[in-house]
Design a protein around this motif. Sequence first.
Motif, short mmCIF file in Angstrom:
data_model
loop_
_atom_site.label_atom_id
_atom_site.label_comp_id
_atom_site.label_asym_id
_atom_site.label_seq_id
_atom_site.Cartn_x
_atom_site.Cartn_y
_atom_site.Cartn_z
N THR A 13 49.46 45.64 43.18
CA THR A 13 50.38 44.99 42.24
C THR A 13 49.85 43.62 41.79
O THR A 13 49.93 43.26 40.61
N THR A 14 49.29 42.87 42.73
CA THR A 14 48.75 41.56 42.39
C THR A 14 47.56 41.68 41.44
O THR A 14 47.45 40.92 40.47
N LEU A 15 46.67 42.63 41.70
CA LEU A 15 45.53 42.84 40.81
C LEU A 15 46.00 43.22 39.41
O LEU A 15 45.47 42.73 38.41
N ARG A 16 46.98 44.10 39.36
CA ARG A 16 47.47 44.56 38.05
C ARG A 16 48.18 43.41 37.30
O ARG A 16 48.02 43.25 36.08
N ARG A 17 48.93 42.59 38.02
CA ARG A 17 49.58 41.44 37.37
C ARG A 17 48.53 40.45 36.85
O ARG A 17 48.70 39.87 35.78
N SER A 18 47.46 40.26 37.61
CA SER A 18 46.40 39.36 37.16
C SER A 18 45.75 39.90 35.89
O SER A 18 45.48 39.15 34.94
N GLU A 49 35.61 43.73 39.06
CA GLU A 49 35.96 44.04 37.66
C GLU A 49 36.93 42.99 37.10
O GLU A 49 36.84 42.61 35.93
N LEU A 50 37.83 42.52 37.94
CA LEU A 50 38.75 41.48 37.50
C LEU A 50 37.98 40.18 37.22
O LEU A 50 38.29 39.47 36.25
N ALA A 51 36.96 39.91 38.04
CA ALA A 51 36.13 38.72 37.79
C ALA A 51 35.40 38.84 36.46
O ALA A 51 35.34 37.89 35.67
N LEU A 78 46.98 31.72 40.01
CA LEU A 78 48.07 31.70 40.99
C LEU A 78 48.21 33.05 41.69
O LEU A 78 48.49 33.11 42.89
N LEU A 79 47.98 34.12 40.95
CA LEU A 79 48.05 35.45 41.57
C LEU A 79 46.88 35.68 42.52
O LEU A 79 47.03 36.30 43.57
N VAL A 80 45.72 35.18 42.14
CA VAL A 80 44.57 35.28 43.03
C VAL A 80 44.82 34.50 44.32
O VAL A 80 44.45 34.92 45.41
N ASP A 81 45.49 33.36 44.18
CA ASP A 81 45.85 32.58 45.36
C ASP A 81 46.78 33.40 46.26
O ASP A 81 46.63 33.39 47.50
N ASP A 82 47.72 34.11 45.66
CA ASP A 82 48.59 34.99 46.46
C ASP A 82 47.78 36.07 47.16
O ASP A 82 48.03 36.40 48.32
N SER A 128 37.77 48.82 32.09
CA SER A 128 37.06 49.04 33.35
C SER A 128 37.86 48.50 34.53
O SER A 128 37.93 49.12 35.60
N ALA A 129 38.46 47.33 34.34
CA ALA A 129 39.29 46.76 35.40
C ALA A 129 40.50 47.63 35.68
O ALA A 129 40.90 47.82 36.83
#
Length: 371
Positions: A337-342, A284-286, A249-253, A304-305
């Motif tokens: 912020t979205t990356l960190r929440r994910s 890195e998130l992937a 959902l965060l990635v969608d955002d 790393s992420a």
Amino acid sequence: MRTDRGTVRRLLRHPRLDMAVKAAIAATVAWLLALQVPGVREYAFYAPFGAVATTYSAVVQSVSATVRTVAAILLGAAVGVLADLLLGPGVAAIALVVGLGMLLAGVPWLGDSRSYVPVAGMFVLLIGHGQELGYAASYAGLFLLGAACTVVVSAIRPALPLERADRALDALREASVQHLGLLAAALDPDADEDVDVPPRERLSEPLARARAEVDELRQAARVNPRARRRPADVARRVDDFGALQRAVLLVDDLQAMGEDEPWGTSVRRLPQELRRPMAAALRELAATTAQAATADSEPGRRRSADRAVVALVAALRRYDADGGSDAVALVVSTVVTTLRRSLSALTPAEHIRLSSSPAEALEDDGRADDR
């Protein structure tokens, strides 16, 4: 030969085969028992019908379906008896049964059993032949007998669809990783060729499938001795789905910001010095999504992420120091912020601690380099 054995083993362990065997046993037992009930032999077929109609993978689902369906049958039977008393058998009575039955079928509590209301009403009216009350009692009673057989058979060896939930979670994880990779390639200014951003709906199907399978696993775990013996197995899959769902959902955002322009600019039109670290953070998130599990106790790829997100923050600070646009800074700050929440959604806080600030992450890296 190994492949054949593996295929046969998977087929034998398929949950649909388990349901089919249980339904066949329950229907057979229900039929044999119904034949022993005096005075209703001609309606004995309602017992195996009830057994089949209430067969679900979870015992609690079978019980719930039984209660709702019997209630719908009794409600429809009451409509049929009422119509016969008021109008007698005929066209007007049929219209009343169907119309009133369809209205009552709209009661939300009946759920998937709602169609039994008008059907039972029609059966009572047209098949009862002046013995509507006796027929209604036979119909509901035999259906309940068959449903009870299903509940007993299912309770002897209740299903616990762990493997099915695993396959759905793996499919969701893989789709998320591919989506993040394509999104990173689309943002990377150093990419060899333009990459189309995948449609946001691409994750909807695997997300819905995983949600359905995990919900079914939760249902199956209730009143299930197998689940009581393996509570961690069920809890881990539920937690994994929760983490993946939040990340998706965060990635969608995040992707929505690539299509919208909340401050007159989108992430695809950001300066290259910001898009490079953003693409790196997405990669890195992937990688973290591909490897992370809520049962982990080691940081693994999460560190790393974390560093990649900090690198994006550092790039944004340099951009601000050089007099960059406020609109760009706002968009990038939202992405950070979205990356960190994910990342946080994929990190079990009780086992792994992420940095609480960019400065702390940089200090941790310095200490790691010194060692």
